[in-house]
Design a protein around this motif. Structure first.
Motif, mmCIF file in Angstrom:
data_model
loop_
_atom_site.group_PDB
_atom_site.id
_atom_site.type_symbol
_atom_site.label_atom_id
_atom_site.label_comp_id
_atom_site.label_asym_id
_atom_site.label_seq_id
_atom_site.Cartn_x
_atom_site.Cartn_y
_atom_site.Cartn_z
ATOM 1 N N GLU A 94 0.835 -1.202 0.000
ATOM 2 C CA GLU A 94 0.000 0.000 0.000
ATOM 3 C C GLU A 94 0.876 1.260 0.000
ATOM 4 O OE1 GLU A 94 -3.151 2.215 2.988
ATOM 5 O OE2 GLU A 94 -2.888 0.048 3.175
ATOM 6 N N LEU A 95 1.910 1.261 0.834
ATOM 7 C CA LEU A 95 2.786 2.428 0.913
ATOM 8 C C LEU A 95 3.543 2.645 -0.393
ATOM 9 C CD1 LEU A 95 4.143 1.948 4.540
ATOM 10 C CD2 LEU A 95 2.486 3.666 3.753
ATOM 11 N N ILE A 96 4.032 1.559 -0.979
ATOM 12 C CA ILE A 96 4.755 1.676 -2.249
ATOM 13 C C ILE A 96 3.807 2.151 -3.352
ATOM 14 C CG2 ILE A 96 5.946 0.350 -4.047
ATOM 15 C CD1 ILE A 96 7.656 0.966 -1.587
ATOM 16 N N MET A 133 1.877 8.947 -6.517
ATOM 17 C CA MET A 133 2.240 10.369 -6.445
ATOM 18 C C MET A 133 3.410 10.676 -7.377
ATOM 19 S SD MET A 133 1.782 11.422 -2.409
ATOM 20 C CE MET A 133 2.911 10.180 -1.788
ATOM 21 N N SER A 134 4.354 9.765 -7.439
ATOM 22 C CA SER A 134 5.537 9.991 -8.276
ATOM 23 C C SER A 134 5.186 10.012 -9.755
ATOM 24 C CB SER A 134 6.592 8.924 -7.994
ATOM 25 O OG SER A 134 7.020 9.006 -6.658
ATOM 26 N N VAL A 135 4.330 9.105 -10.178
ATOM 27 C CA VAL A 135 3.919 9.082 -11.586
ATOM 28 C C VAL A 135 3.135 10.345 -11.916
ATOM 29 C CG1 VAL A 135 2.452 7.917 -13.292
ATOM 30 C CG2 VAL A 135 4.008 6.578 -11.863
ATOM 31 N N GLU A 142 3.514 20.010 -11.565
ATOM 32 C CA GLU A 142 2.777 20.938 -10.706
ATOM 33 C C GLU A 142 1.713 20.228 -9.874
ATOM 34 O OE1 GLU A 142 3.939 24.070 -10.592
ATOM 35 O OE2 GLU A 142 5.387 23.303 -12.049
ATOM 36 N N SER A 143 1.406 18.969 -10.194
ATOM 37 C CA SER A 143 0.308 18.269 -9.524
ATOM 38 C C SER A 143 0.618 17.921 -8.072
ATOM 39 C CB SER A 143 -0.067 17.003 -10.295
ATOM 40 O OG SER A 143 1.012 16.081 -10.285
ATOM 41 N N TRP A 144 1.869 17.664 -7.771
ATOM 42 C CA TRP A 144 2.257 17.305 -6.414
ATOM 43 C C TRP A 144 3.507 18.078 -6.023
ATOM 44 C CZ3 TRP A 144 -0.186 14.511 -2.769
ATOM 45 C CH2 TRP A 144 -1.246 13.707 -3.169
ATOM 46 N N ALA A 145 3.343 19.066 -5.185
ATOM 47 C CA ALA A 145 4.502 19.781 -4.653
ATOM 48 C C ALA A 145 5.201 18.857 -3.652
ATOM 49 C CB ALA A 145 4.049 21.059 -3.957
ATOM 50 N N PRO A 146 6.503 18.982 -3.498
ATOM 51 C CA PRO A 146 7.220 18.143 -2.525
ATOM 52 C C PRO A 146 6.616 18.215 -1.114
ATOM 53 C CG PRO A 146 8.790 19.258 -3.938
ATOM 54 C CD PRO A 146 7.431 19.813 -4.276
ATOM 55 N N GLU A 147 6.127 19.399 -0.730
ATOM 56 C CA GLU A 147 5.522 19.540 0.595
ATOM 57 C C GLU A 147 4.238 18.722 0.704
ATOM 58 O OE1 GLU A 147 5.990 22.344 -1.512
ATOM 59 O OE2 GLU A 147 8.032 22.583 -0.748
ATOM 60 N N ALA A 148 3.469 18.688 -0.369
ATOM 61 C CA ALA A 148 2.222 17.908 -0.364
ATOM 62 C C ALA A 148 2.529 16.414 -0.284
ATOM 63 C CB ALA A 148 1.393 18.222 -1.613
ATOM 64 N N ILE A 149 3.546 15.982 -1.005
ATOM 65 C CA ILE A 149 3.971 14.579 -0.934
ATOM 66 C C ILE A 149 4.370 14.237 0.496
ATOM 67 C CG2 ILE A 149 5.804 12.968 -1.626
ATOM 68 C CD1 ILE A 149 5.706 14.305 -4.416
ATOM 69 N N ALA A 187 3.491 15.661 3.251
ATOM 70 C CA ALA A 187 2.328 15.681 4.150
ATOM 71 C C ALA A 187 1.535 14.379 4.061
ATOM 72 C CB ALA A 187 1.436 16.881 3.834
ATOM 73 N N VAL A 188 1.327 13.882 2.847
ATOM 74 C CA VAL A 188 0.595 12.621 2.675
ATOM 75 C C VAL A 188 1.378 11.477 3.320
ATOM 76 C CG1 VAL A 188 -0.182 10.928 0.961
ATOM 77 C CG2 VAL A 188 -0.652 13.353 0.608
ATOM 78 N N ILE A 189 2.678 11.453 3.080
ATOM 79 C CA ILE A 189 3.507 10.395 3.666
ATOM 80 C C ILE A 189 3.480 10.476 5.188
ATOM 81 C CG2 ILE A 189 5.901 9.628 3.948
ATOM 82 C CD1 ILE A 189 6.228 10.163 0.899
ATOM 83 N N ASP A 190 3.576 11.670 5.750
ATOM 84 C CA ASP A 190 3.528 11.816 7.212
ATOM 85 C C ASP A 190 2.203 11.288 7.775
ATOM 86 O OD1 ASP A 190 6.076 12.851 7.394
ATOM 87 O OD2 ASP A 190 5.417 14.947 7.466
ATOM 88 N N ARG A 191 1.093 11.575 7.084
ATOM 89 C CA ARG A 191 -0.216 11.062 7.530
ATOM 90 C C ARG A 191 -0.225 9.538 7.526
ATOM 91 N NH1 ARG A 191 -2.550 15.047 4.587
ATOM 92 N NH2 ARG A 191 -3.106 13.690 2.864
ATOM 93 N N LYS A 192 0.308 8.958 6.453
ATOM 94 C CA LYS A 192 0.331 7.495 6.346
ATOM 95 C C LYS A 192 1.219 6.887 7.426
ATOM 96 C CE LYS A 192 -1.845 5.062 3.605
ATOM 97 N NZ LYS A 192 -3.098 4.461 4.071
#
Length: 192
Positions: free
Chosen positions: A151-153, A159-161, A168-175, A177-182
């Motif tokens: 699931e994590l991978i 997100m990477s794809v 512009e679809s995923w800023a590094p900060e947004a990535i 944040a999602v990872i921190d939540r997970k």
């Protein structure tokens, strides 16, 4: 007579191929193009790689090793740093984004070639095993880890794809944040 470091030469050829794949795609990356880009003859390329597929497999292996190196650095500092390991897998900086462009180019090849599909499965399994080890180090639980690692991978790959196709679809900060939540969800698996 000039002494040639053959492993370094193979690496140089693979790096040129990787750059071409990242910027122009797999089909545009021919042995002739690589030779021209290097200012070398086609014989130099075929001395090290019998054909394009052999070269592409070498490129994929080098790419996979390059992708594993930042994870190893993070885990050398802290074997339980799941957020750090997942973040370095994502296409959140230019070098990682370039790797993801090449990964995506190889996916089509893997869908049509059992040889490339097997190589891809091998590296995905290595990554899943590594992330599984980090989950165990983080939670102290050795229960059913594989589905969580998958699931994590999958989250990281998605997100990477998306970022690869539309930076512009995923800023590094947004990535992050999602990872921190997970990772906070994973932390709930720690035994009380």
């Amino acid at each position: 007579m000039r002494i040639v470091d053959h492993e370094q030469r193979r690496q140089e050829i693979a790096e040129v191929a990787m750059d071409l794949i990242a910027h122009e795609g797999l089909e545009a990356t021919t042995l002739n193009r690589i030779a021209r880009q290097m200012g070398a003859s086609i014989r130099v390329i075929t001395h090290y790689f019998a054909d394009k597929d052999t070269l592409l497999l070498a490129v994929y292996r080098i790419l996979a090793l390059q992708g594993q190196a930042p994870i190893a650095e993070v885990l050398a500092r802290d074997p339980a740093d799941l957020a750090g390991a997942l973040n370095v897998l994502c296409g959140s900086d230019e070098a990682t984004l370039k790797r993801w462009r090449v990964y995506v180019a190889f996916w089509d090849k893997a869908a049509r070639s059992p040889r490339f599909a097997a190589e891809q499965r091998l590296w995905i399994e290595k990554t899943l095993a590594l992330i599984g080890e980090v989950i165990v180090a983080r939670t102290g639980s050795a229960g059913e880890i594989r589905p969580l690692a998958m699931e994590l991978i999958s989250l990281v790959y998605g997100m990477s794809v998306q970022r690869t196709l539309d930076p512009e679809s995923w800023a590094p900060e947004a990535i992050a944040a999602v990872i921190d939540r997970k990772v906070r969800e994973v932390d709930l698996l720690r035994p009380s």
